[in-house]
Design an enzyme around this catalytic site. Structure first.
Site, PDB file in Angstrom:
ATOM      1  CB  SER A 202      46.764  33.148  37.200  1.00 10.33           C
ATOM      2  OG  SER A 202      45.548  33.672  36.707  1.00 10.33           O
ATOM      3  CE  LYS A 220      43.761  43.032  34.374  1.00  7.75           C
ATOM      4  NZ  LYS A 220      42.624  42.069  34.432  1.00  7.75           N
ATOM      5  CG  ASP A 358      37.835  34.313  37.230  1.00  8.59           C
ATOM      6  OD1 ASP A 358      37.499  33.338  37.936  1.00  8.59           O
ATOM      7  OD2 ASP A 358      38.999  34.746  37.180  1.00  8.59           O
TER       8      ASP A 358
END
Length: 513
Positions: A202, A220, A358
């Site tokens: 996301s 990333k 998470d």
């Protein structure tokens, strides 16, 4: 302990008052529909208020259109995202409400088949909405996909696709971002850079690459315009939750919203993530079975984070294979792996004072040899030293089954009930211990999904006269973490020795404080 099928162990009935007779599937459906009705009522209320205010909104929007083009475009984007999300959610809730009416005129078998089809259709609809909207909505979908203990299987199956399969950003845009952030041409930064992403999530997209010294790395890169989309989605999420406020049980909604927003914003801060990732990597450096990637500082920036590449597969893929295989060896594999996950989070929380918040399966990789890899410390929570000391005391009281002690430490951490007294928190603590005692009385067997809903209902009714109305911010994320972990345990049902094996680790962590 033998594995149970989807129906779970037979013969169990909740013992707590307030749940009469058999808590069957129809009762579970009723609970879900009560939630759906509350949501629909809130949506209807908002819709009528919006219609009454249409003239005012139109006037404001006209003024905005007369302003700068950028401001008008921002409002158009916000309005479009709001409309799309509201229409989809309205259709979802209305569909379940209609099913309730139709089911009264159908046989049980037909109603069950219709409900399964509705679950399938709804899950696909929500998946499409999350993919289309992206941003924070995609993050919400990922969180929901991590609760196989509470959500119907079609939801878990569809939303799990969001964990590492969001729509990818074209590699050309990714390369431009990397070069702009790191200030050098891509060929000078990396010897090789794979065009196909390892994962598209996301907030960021991950590509495998090779440094000129031969090291394999994971790069990333933040999505373009993600900060703008997240800002819109978080504003809409807050408005939606406030609209639901009166339909929800008494809860510290302000803290939950504030902490959720803070954590999602923190995920956009790659400099912070780099520091926390390296802290965790150093902490687990000597552990042969729990790994965290190390940061490549010279190839990282505010929007690019490069770490050592660590192989592995989504933990649920390996657990699914072991679970399907059956047999003593496979059961032991499930137990070992889940015990390792629990160990990693206990040690992070009570020893390091920092935890990855998470833990969806896309962020937990596993290997056939039982090694666990923890990824993505963008959504991570640090515990202040004074809070950590009290949390350690709380853990000690929990291990000792000391409800008065638990209540005292929960109050010190910031929990409060409506009455403002310690007695209400004591009731909450005792209820938690009582429900754990139910499982222990059954020989440590894991409850089914329906039984979990029954237990939650019992707990809610027990404390509804003096509900918890203030939460410490740390427990918003801790609750999320251990909610996901409990979902994994309830779904895969490891041998109870998993918890027993963790106790010495807990005691070792407690002994250090």
């Amino acid at each position: 302990m033998a594995f149970h099928d989807a129906a779970g162990p037979r013969g169990y009935r909740p013992r707590s008052p307030g749940v009469q007779g058999e808590f069957d599937v129809r009762s579970a459906i009723k609970l879900w529909l009560e939630v759906a009705n509350a949501v629909l009522t809130a949506i209807e209320t908002v819709a009528w208020e919006a219609r009454d205010a249409a003239a005012e909104v139109q006037g404001v929007f006209s003024q905005l259109l007369q302003g700068t083009r950028g401001e008008a475009a921002g409002w158009q984007t916000k309005l479009g995202r709001l409309t799309t999300a509201a229409l989809t959610l309205g259709r979802v809730v209305a569909s379940y409400r209609l099913h309730t009416t139709k089911a009264a005129f159908m046989s049980r078998a037909s109603a069950a088949r219709a409900l399964e089809q509705l679950h399938d259709d709804t899950a696909r609809r929500l998946h499409e909405l999350c993919v289309r909207q992206g941003g924070a909505l995609l993050k919400v979908g990922q969180i929901l996909s991590s609760r196989p203990d509470l959500l119907p299987q079609p939801f878990v199956r569809e939303l799990s696709k969001l964990q590492d399969a969001a729509p990818p950003v074209p590699v050309a845009e990714i390369m431009r971002t990397v070069e702009a952030e790191l200030g050098l041409p891509l060929e000078e930064l990396f010897a090789a850079f794979e065009s196909e992403p390892l994962a598209a999530a996301s907030i960021g997209q991950v590509h495998r690459a090779t440094l000129h010294d031969g090291r394999e790395v994971a790069v990333k890169v933040q999505r373009p315009r993600i900060a703008e989309l997240v800002a819109i989605d978080l504003e809409l999420l807050e408005l939606f939750l406030k609209a639901l406020g009166e339909s929800l049980p008494p809860v510290d909604l302000d803290t939950i919203v504030r902490e959720t927003k803070a954590m999602i914003w923190a995920e956009l801060d790659y400099a912070r993530e780099a520091v926390l990732t390296q802290r965790a990597a150093d902490f687990f450096a000597g552990d042969p079975h729990i790994k965290v990637p190390s940061v490549i500082t010279e190839r990282s920036s505010a929007r690019v984070l490069t770490t050592t590449f660590m192989p592995g597969e989504k933990i649920t893929n390996l657990l699914d294979r072991l679970f399907a295989r059956g047999g003593a060896e496979a059961r032991a594999g499930v137990t070992d792996l889940l015990a390792r996950v629990l160990e990693a989070y206990v040690r992070q929380t009570l020893d390091l004072g920092l935890f990855q918040a998470d833990p969806h399966p896309g962020n937990l990789l596993a290997r056939e040899d039982g090694t666990l890899v923890l990824l993505d410390f963008g959504c991570a929570k640090e515990l202040a030293p004074e809070k950590l000391r009290v949390l350690v005391d709380l853990a000690k009281a929990f291990v000792a089954k000391d409800a008065p002690g638990m209540a005292l430490y929960l109050q010190q951490l910031g929990f409060a009930t409506r009455s403002g007294t310690l007695a209400g928190i004591h009731t909450y603590a005792q209820t938690v211990l009582d429900e754990i005692g139910v499982v222990q009385a059954r020989g440590g067997d894991w409850p089914t999904q329906v039984e979990v809903l029954a237990q939650l209902t019992t707990m809610t009714r027990t404390i509804e006269n003096d509900p918890v109305v203030r939460l410490p911010e740390e427990f918003v994320m801790l609750g999320r973490v251990f909610g996901v972990l409990s979902g994994l345990f309830l779904h895969y049902r490891p041998d109870v020795s998993a918890a027993a094996r963790i106790l010495p680790i807990v005691l070792m962590a407690l002994a250090k404080h």
